[in-house]
Design an enzyme around this catalytic site. Structure first.
Site, PDB file in Angstrom:
ATOM      1  N   LYS A   1       2.279  -3.533   7.292  1.00  0.00           N
ATOM      2  CA  LYS A   1       2.483  -3.715   5.913  1.00  0.00           C
ATOM      3  C   LYS A   1       3.921  -3.391   5.423  1.00  0.00           C
ATOM      4  CE  LYS A   1      -0.063  -4.613   3.030  1.00  0.00           C
ATOM      5  NZ  LYS A   1      -0.266  -5.971   2.472  1.00  0.00           N
TER       6      LYS A   1
ATOM      7  N   TYR B   1      -1.517  -0.481  11.127  1.00  0.00           N
ATOM      8  CA  TYR B   1      -1.623  -0.959   9.706  1.00  0.00           C
ATOM      9  C   TYR B   1      -0.709  -0.743   8.828  1.00  0.00           C
ATOM     10  CZ  TYR B   1      -3.093  -1.440   4.934  1.00  0.00           C
ATOM     11  OH  TYR B   1      -3.180  -1.610   3.367  1.00  0.00           O
TER      12      TYR B   1
ATOM     13  N   THR C   1       0.888  -1.260  -0.038  1.00  0.00           N
ATOM     14  CA  THR C   1       0.185  -0.071   0.086  1.00  0.00           C
ATOM     15  C   THR C   1       0.893   1.158  -0.101  1.00  0.00           C
ATOM     16  OG1 THR C   1      -1.539   1.372   1.330  1.00  0.00           O
ATOM     17  CG2 THR C   1      -0.210  -0.229   2.398  1.00  0.00           C
ATOM     18  N   ASP C   2       0.438   2.262  -0.623  1.00  0.00           N
ATOM     19  CA  ASP C   2       0.998   3.637  -0.570  1.00  0.00           C
ATOM     20  C   ASP C   2       1.138   4.113   0.846  1.00  0.00           C
ATOM     21  OD1 ASP C   2      -1.640   4.397  -0.379  1.00  0.00           O
ATOM     22  OD2 ASP C   2      -1.470   5.849  -1.807  1.00  0.00           O
ATOM     23  N   GLU C   3       0.507   3.393   1.608  1.00  0.00           N
ATOM     24  CA  GLU C   3       0.216   3.975   3.233  1.00  0.00           C
ATOM     25  C   GLU C   3       1.759   3.750   3.928  1.00  0.00           C
ATOM     26  OE1 GLU C   3      -3.160   3.708   5.685  1.00  0.00           O
ATOM     27  OE2 GLU C   3      -4.202   3.099   3.929  1.00  0.00           O
TER      28      GLU C   3
END
Length: 340
Positions: A157, A153, A125-127
């Protein structure tokens, strides 16, 4: 080829299952999902009679059973979507995110190392990059942007990404990683922004919007994401990271108002609520690498994609109404218990 898709009963994984089963009739597409709250067998029900589709209910943390599946199915490619992915839930209960997103990924990597595979693809994810300031529209995430996570979260990741790269460097495991911007489209679990707004607006219910709705996300229609992953697992360079984004930046408030306009509903349904802790300001991806190396170009902009998404939710009310009511949880037992 035999392709295992973990988390294939979720939102993006489910769309990827539909895409792969439809496109590659000579490949065997195997879904592994433990059917947590976000795993929905009704998402996969249109595939049940397809000869190249198989479903296995299993938790990726269960090492013995995952090894047994690898022995029996002899996969060529693993695409790992399996993850706890809701930021608010990670703030409430971080431990399950660490167990699934890190330990589960490590089990899959060990299985790949033990039994041999052509490609392990980690869907990230870009997060993991953190966020960007609202007043710097010239800044974008690129593949070598330093990791700067904001939530349990995104931290879990990022850890899974680093573990994947470590297995490549240490054990020469053939891996790739993709980091994508926010997805939307069919089969999106109704707790997420777009399906939540659609379902509640249709019932004329209040629409909760964090803070002032100024946070910005880069939105990508889920089918474009599926195409990108397919290109990466077949043609992407081993050991590389690919950012996937659509240059469709919208504030949360813009997204909500767009949906209300499409549905013919009043903005008076909007209710601003207290912001969540550590809420990232802006996500924006530069997808230049995947565009240059793999000739990937998204087919949908936000205007066309959101119309298609709303149309799907209007035509598939039973799917999301079963989730809101909790009925979807009974689907697996109804369809499969007698077959076990």
């Amino acid at each position: 080829m035999n392709i295992i898709v973990t988390g294939g009963a979720g939102f993006i994984g489910g769309n990827f299952m539909h895409y792969m089963v439809s496109k590659y009739s000579n490949d065997k597409i195997i879904c592994i999902d433990c059917l947590t709250y976000a795993g929905n067998m009704e998402t996969l029900s249109p595939l049940e009679n397809k000869k190249n589709y198989k479903f296995i209910k299993e938790d990726i943390r269960n090492r013995d059973n995952i090894y047994k599946i690898f022995e029996e199915e002899k996969p060529d490619i693993i695409v790992n979507f399996a993850a706890e992915s809701h930021v608010d839930r990670s703030v409430e209960n971080p431990s399950i995110f660490l167990e699934t997103n890190i330990i589960g990924t490590s089990v899959l990597l060990d299985a790949c190392k033990k039994y041999g595979i052509k490609r392990f693809h980690q869907v990230s994810t870009d997060e993991v990059y953190g966020d960007l300031p609202l007043d710097r529209k010239d800044l974008f995430f690129v593949e070598d942007t330093p990791l700067h996570t904001s939530s349990p979260y995104s931290s879990s990741k990022a850890a899974a990404d680093l573990l994947t790269l470590a297995y490549h460097r240490t054990f020469k495991l053939p891996v790739t990683i993709s980091r994508c911007s926010n997805n939307y489209g069919p089969y999106h679990f109704p707790e997420k922004l777009i399906p939540l707004i659609i379902s509640r607006a249709l019932n004329n219910e209040e629409l909760p919007v964090y803070g002032k709705g100024e946070n910005i996300r880069d939105w990508l229609y889920v089918e474009d994401h599926c195409v990108a992953i397919d290109l990466i697992i077949r043609n992407g360079k081993v050991g590389e990271i690919y950012n996937i984004g659509g240059h469709n930046e919208k504030t949360n408030l813009e997204v909500v108002k767009t949906i209300l306009k499409e549905l013919g509903k009043s903005d008076s349904l909007i209710k601003f609520v207290q912001d969540r802790p550590g809420h990232d300001l802006r996500y924006a991806i530069n997808p230049e690498k995947i565009q240059k190396e793999l000739a990937w170009i998204p087919q949908y902009n936000f205007e066309t994609g959101i119309k298609k998404t709303i149309k799907w939710y209007l035509e598939n009310k039973t799917w999301w109404e079963h989730i809101v009511s909790g009925e979807y949880k009974n689907y697996f037992n109804k369809m499969y218990s007698y077959r076990m």
